[in-house]
Structures are given as structure tokens and as C-alpha cells.
Design an enzyme around this catalytic site. Structure first.
Site, PDB file in Angstrom:
ATOM      1  N   ASN A  26      -6.709 -11.466  61.827  1.00  0.00           N
ATOM      2  CA  ASN A  26      -7.659 -12.435  61.258  1.00  0.00           C
ATOM      3  C   ASN A  26      -7.194 -13.833  61.649  1.00  0.00           C
ATOM      4  O   ASN A  26      -6.239 -14.350  61.077  1.00  0.00           O
ATOM      5  CB  ASN A  26      -7.668 -12.250  59.727  1.00  0.00           C
ATOM      6  CG  ASN A  26      -8.525 -13.279  59.023  1.00  0.00           C
ATOM      7  OD1 ASN A  26      -9.280 -14.016  59.662  1.00  0.00           O
ATOM      8  ND2 ASN A  26      -8.417 -13.330  57.699  1.00  0.00           N
ATOM      9  N   TRP A  27      -7.883 -14.404  62.615  1.00  0.00           N
ATOM     10  CA  TRP A  27      -7.446 -15.710  63.128  1.00  0.00           C
ATOM     11  C   TRP A  27      -7.803 -16.847  62.167  1.00  0.00           C
ATOM     12  O   TRP A  27      -7.365 -17.970  62.350  1.00  0.00           O
ATOM     13  CB  TRP A  27      -8.071 -15.975  64.501  1.00  0.00           C
ATOM     14  CG  TRP A  27      -7.641 -15.042  65.588  1.00  0.00           C
ATOM     15  CD1 TRP A  27      -6.761 -13.979  65.482  1.00  0.00           C
ATOM     16  CD2 TRP A  27      -8.054 -15.064  66.964  1.00  0.00           C
ATOM     17  NE1 TRP A  27      -6.615 -13.367  66.696  1.00  0.00           N
ATOM     18  CE2 TRP A  27      -7.389 -14.004  67.633  1.00  0.00           C
ATOM     19  CE3 TRP A  27      -8.924 -15.876  67.703  1.00  0.00           C
ATOM     20  CZ2 TRP A  27      -7.577 -13.736  68.995  1.00  0.00           C
ATOM     21  CZ3 TRP A  27      -9.107 -15.614  69.068  1.00  0.00           C
ATOM     22  CH2 TRP A  27      -8.435 -14.563  69.691  1.00  0.00           C
ATOM     23  N   LYS A  28      -8.644 -16.555  61.192  1.00  0.00           N
ATOM     24  CA  LYS A  28      -9.121 -17.591  60.248  1.00  0.00           C
ATOM     25  C   LYS A  28      -9.703 -18.776  61.034  1.00  0.00           C
ATOM     26  O   LYS A  28     -10.269 -18.566  62.103  1.00  0.00           O
ATOM     27  CB  LYS A  28      -7.990 -17.989  59.298  1.00  0.00           C
ATOM     28  CG  LYS A  28      -7.356 -16.757  58.619  1.00  0.00           C
ATOM     29  CD  LYS A  28      -6.486 -17.087  57.463  1.00  0.00           C
ATOM     30  CE  LYS A  28      -5.914 -15.794  56.900  1.00  0.00           C
ATOM     31  NZ  LYS A  28      -5.160 -15.988  55.671  1.00  0.00           N
ATOM     32  N   HIS A 114     -13.031 -11.506  51.922  1.00  0.00           N
ATOM     33  CA  HIS A 114     -11.651 -12.003  52.001  1.00  0.00           C
ATOM     34  C   HIS A 114     -11.376 -12.891  50.788  1.00  0.00           C
ATOM     35  O   HIS A 114     -12.264 -13.601  50.312  1.00  0.00           O
ATOM     36  CB  HIS A 114     -11.462 -12.781  53.312  1.00  0.00           C
ATOM     37  CG  HIS A 114     -10.025 -13.119  53.562  1.00  0.00           C
ATOM     38  ND1 HIS A 114      -9.414 -14.190  52.954  1.00  0.00           N
ATOM     39  CD2 HIS A 114      -9.084 -12.507  54.307  1.00  0.00           C
ATOM     40  CE1 HIS A 114      -8.136 -14.208  53.338  1.00  0.00           C
ATOM     41  NE2 HIS A 114      -7.917 -13.201  54.157  1.00  0.00           N
ATOM     42  N   GLU A 116      -9.987 -15.630  50.497  1.00  0.00           N
ATOM     43  CA  GLU A 116     -10.314 -17.055  50.690  1.00  0.00           C
ATOM     44  C   GLU A 116     -11.809 -17.288  50.493  1.00  0.00           C
ATOM     45  O   GLU A 116     -12.223 -18.329  49.979  1.00  0.00           O
ATOM     46  CB  GLU A 116      -9.836 -17.510  52.076  1.00  0.00           C
ATOM     47  CG  GLU A 116      -8.323 -17.668  52.089  1.00  0.00           C
ATOM     48  CD  GLU A 116      -7.654 -17.414  53.431  1.00  0.00           C
ATOM     49  OE1 GLU A 116      -8.327 -17.465  54.476  1.00  0.00           O
ATOM     50  OE2 GLU A 116      -6.436 -17.157  53.428  1.00  0.00           O
ATOM     51  N   GLU A 185      -5.261  -6.704  49.915  1.00  0.00           N
ATOM     52  CA  GLU A 185      -4.510  -7.917  50.201  1.00  0.00           C
ATOM     53  C   GLU A 185      -4.208  -8.642  48.887  1.00  0.00           C
ATOM     54  O   GLU A 185      -5.061  -9.383  48.384  1.00  0.00           O
ATOM     55  CB  GLU A 185      -5.328  -8.864  51.084  1.00  0.00           C
ATOM     56  CG  GLU A 185      -5.730  -8.297  52.418  1.00  0.00           C
ATOM     57  CD  GLU A 185      -6.021  -9.392  53.431  1.00  0.00           C
ATOM     58  OE1 GLU A 185      -5.319  -9.435  54.437  1.00  0.00           O
ATOM     59  OE2 GLU A 185      -6.916 -10.213  53.188  1.00  0.00           O
ATOM     60  N   GLY A 191      -0.432 -15.610  53.249  1.00  0.00           N
ATOM     61  CA  GLY A 191      -0.008 -16.908  53.776  1.00  0.00           C
ATOM     62  C   GLY A 191       1.176 -17.508  53.042  1.00  0.00           C
ATOM     63  O   GLY A 191       1.500 -18.681  53.208  1.00  0.00           O
ATOM     64  N   SER A 230       1.018 -11.552  54.585  1.00  0.00           N
ATOM     65  CA  SER A 230       2.321 -11.854  55.187  1.00  0.00           C
ATOM     66  C   SER A 230       2.917 -10.694  55.981  1.00  0.00           C
ATOM     67  O   SER A 230       4.135 -10.525  56.018  1.00  0.00           O
ATOM     68  CB  SER A 230       3.311 -12.355  54.119  1.00  0.00           C
ATOM     69  OG  SER A 230       2.845 -13.573  53.562  1.00  0.00           O
ATOM     70  N   GLY A 251      -2.854 -12.109  59.225  1.00  0.00           N
ATOM     71  CA  GLY A 251      -3.353 -13.477  59.372  1.00  0.00           C
ATOM     72  C   GLY A 251      -2.475 -14.273  60.314  1.00  0.00           C
ATOM     73  O   GLY A 251      -2.559 -14.160  61.540  1.00  0.00           O
ATOM     74  N   GLY A 252      -1.567 -15.060  59.745  1.00  0.00           N
ATOM     75  CA  GLY A 252      -0.723 -15.971  60.513  1.00  0.00           C
ATOM     76  C   GLY A 252      -0.079 -15.337  61.739  1.00  0.00           C
ATOM     77  O   GLY A 252      -0.102 -15.921  62.838  1.00  0.00           O
TER      78      GLY A 252
HETATM   79  P1  PGA Z   1      -1.399 -13.675  56.275  1.00  0.00           P
HETATM   80  O1  PGA Z   1      -2.974 -13.506  56.005  1.00  0.00           O
HETATM   81  O2  PGA Z   1      -0.971 -12.537  57.151  1.00  0.00           O
HETATM   82  O3  PGA Z   1      -1.267 -15.019  56.943  1.00  0.00           O
HETATM   83  O4  PGA Z   1      -0.721 -13.627  54.947  1.00  0.00           O
HETATM   84  C1  PGA Z   1      -3.558 -12.242  55.816  1.00  0.00           C
HETATM   85  C2  PGA Z   1      -5.035 -12.402  55.589  1.00  0.00           C
HETATM   86  O5  PGA Z   1      -5.441 -13.386  54.963  1.00  0.00           O
HETATM   87  O6  PGA Z   1      -5.846 -11.563  56.008  1.00  0.00           O
END
Ligand code: PGA
Length: 277
Positions: A26-28, A114, A116, A185, A191, A230, A251-252
Site C-alpha cells: 500500500n503505497w498510500k 483502510h 486511515e 491491521e 506506521g 509495521s 505500507g511504509g
Molecule cells: P505500515 O502500514 O506498514 O506503514 O504500518 C500498513 C498499512 O497501513 O496498510
């Protein structure tokens, strides 16, 4: 054992070995524009031989078409997800993107619900369920996210929260078992660098599989449940080794192709080992 991996005569559901691991990046709101194609190409190259795992990248909307072109040129199997979608098909919905538009651009997957989106953009269990229904109807494969906040975990509400979130869209996933994916998640792990302990994640994953089993055994046995929060090269293997963890939503760490490929490699090797019994 029969072909599906189900022990003959026991009626038991096939286990983890029958579910191909899925690693989704997930590149966000990163790696749009100029960075998107080189990143997608690097992911395709670094994961090409790791065929026991399925790989998906989720670029920002504006980069989907270019990334689709790049991956097609490279004859890559890497799939493309959008990060959100409207439940509506068309019309006066300024700023929204429909399932048809995503498919035209080259996406075959969509991340929905998600945390977010839930926390920052007021998405609710109901609106997420409508999107899941719309995605399934459009044959766009949903990766539906659930997970508790730190407050909810500390109050002992983790399973109740996850149950409420899963129940909201369960019927939609049951329409086509295996088509959709769930991502657990925990919000406090996203994050933050704080990853859930593998056993704690497994407990929630097993609970989610139990909820799916109430709809049907088939749904429970074929639905992949990803862990997210994470996930990195150095913690992926312990998580992916759990019985009910069928992949990761990253994500990251998905913004670095080499690091992301190490996570895919861990999934590939575990699947290979499971195949060899
Ligand atoms: P993260 O994000 O790996 O940066 O914690 C995961 C996600 O939001 O899907």
C-alpha cells in the site's frame, strides 16, 4: 489427501497450505508521478522468481494507468490495487472514482475500509460494506481492512470491534468465496513501528476465520486473511508462519522494492516449505 489438501473423509477445511500467500504494498499518498513506474518495475523484477506468493501494489489513483502499462510491458504477474473507490457507479460525485474507472485504468484489486479512511475520512462499517458490495459486483477484488485502535485494545474490545467490522461486509464476501481478502491491521501498529506479536495477531486471525466459518466452511477455508501494521523484512517471517496469517498488507516498507521483495521472499519460502510437507 485429495487435490484441495482436505484430509479425505474428515470434512475438515483445507489449511493454510491451500491458500496462496498474498503480499500487497500500500503505497498510500506516496510514489505517484515520476517515482511510480520505476518502483513498480523494481518490485516486478525483484519478485519475479518468487512465484509461490502473489504480489500486488497499490499506487495512488493517478499512477495506476502508467503502472499497469509498465507491468504489462515487463510481462509481470504483479497485480494492481486502488486504495479506495466510490460505491457509486457514475454521476454527480465530485472527486470520486468508480469501480469501472479503476478497471479501465488497469486495477484488478481495491483496498477498502483502510483505517486511515475510517479515521480521517469518516468511513463507517456501512459505507465500507456498500463499497465491498460494489467492488464484488464489478469484479474488482476487495482487500477489506479491519482492526482495533489502541484504546479499544486496552479496553479489551479487540474481538468485539473486529467482529462488528467483519459482520458488516461478511455477506458480500460470501457471494464469491475466495474472491475477496481481509486485512487485519491493528490501528496502533500502522506506521508506528509497533508490530503485533505473532501469537496475538494469530489469535485475531483465527477469530476472523471463525466468523467466516459461520457463513460457510468454504468461505473460511479459501479466504486469505492478511496481517498489516509495521510489517518489515525482519518481522515478516514470524507473522507469515502463523496458521491463519495468509499474507501481509505492507505500507511504509513497500516503498523500497528490495525490502518489500524480502517480505515476498519470506512468504514464498514458507509456502515452498509447506508444499514439501
Ligand atoms: P505500515 O502500514 O506498514 O506503514 O504500518 C500498513 C498499512 O497501513 O496498510
Amino acid at each position: 489427501m485429495n487435490d484441495g489438501g482436505t484430509p479425505e473423509g474428515t470434512g475438515a477445511a483445507p489449511g493454510a497450505a491451500s491458500r496462496r500467500p498474498l503480499i500487497a504494498g500500500n503505497w498510500k499518498m506516496n510514489a505517484g508521478g515520476q517515482d511510480a513506474c520505476p518502483l513498480a518495475a523494481a518490485v516486478a523484477k525483484a519478485t519475479r522468481e518468487l512465484t509461490r506468493a502473489e504480489v500486488v501494489v497499490a499506487p495512488p489513483f493517478t499512477a495506476i494507468a502508467a503502472v499497469a502499462h509498465e507491468l504489462a510491458e515487463a510481462k509481470s504477474e504483479v497485480g494492481i490495487a486502488a486504495q479506495n473507490m466510490s460505491a457509486e457507479l457514475s454521476g454527480a460525485f465530485t472527486g470520486e472514482i468508480s469501480s469501472g474507472m479503476l478497471k479501465d485504468a488497469g486495477a484488478t484489486w481495491v483496498i477498502l475500509g483502510h483505517s486511515e479512511r475510517r479515521q480521517l475520512f469518516a468511513e463507517t462499517d456501512e459505507s465500507v460494506a456498500r463499497k465491498v458490495a460494489s467492488a464484488v459486483a464489478a469484479e474488482l477484488r476487495p482487500i477489506v481492512c479491519v482492526g482495533e485502535t489502541l484504546e479499544e485494545r486496552e479496553a479489551g474490545d479487540t474481538l468485539a470491534v473486529v467482529e462488528r467490522q467483519v459482520r458488516a461486509f461478511l455477506d458480500e464476501l460470501a457471494k464469491q468465496p475466495g474472491f475477496g481478502v481481509i486485512a487485519y491491521e491493528p490501528v496502533w501498529a500502522i506506521g508506528t513501528g509497533k508490530v503485533a506479536r505473532a501469537e496475538d495477531a494469530q489469535e485475531v486471525h483465527a477469530f476472523i476465520r471463525g466468523l467466516l466459518a459461520k457463513a460457510s466452511e468454504d468461505l473460511a477455508s479459501v479466504t486469505r486473511i492478511l496481517y498489516g501494521g509495521s510489517v518489515k523484512a525482519d518481522n515478516a517471517e514470524a507473522l507469515l508462519a502463523q496458521d491463519d496469517i495468509d499474507g501481509a498488507l505492507v505500507g511504509g516498507a513497500s516503498l523500497d522494492a528490495a525490502g518489500f521483495a524480502k517480505i515476498v521472499d519470506a512468504a514464498h519460502r514458507l509456502a515452498e516449505r509447506a508444499e514439501q510437507g
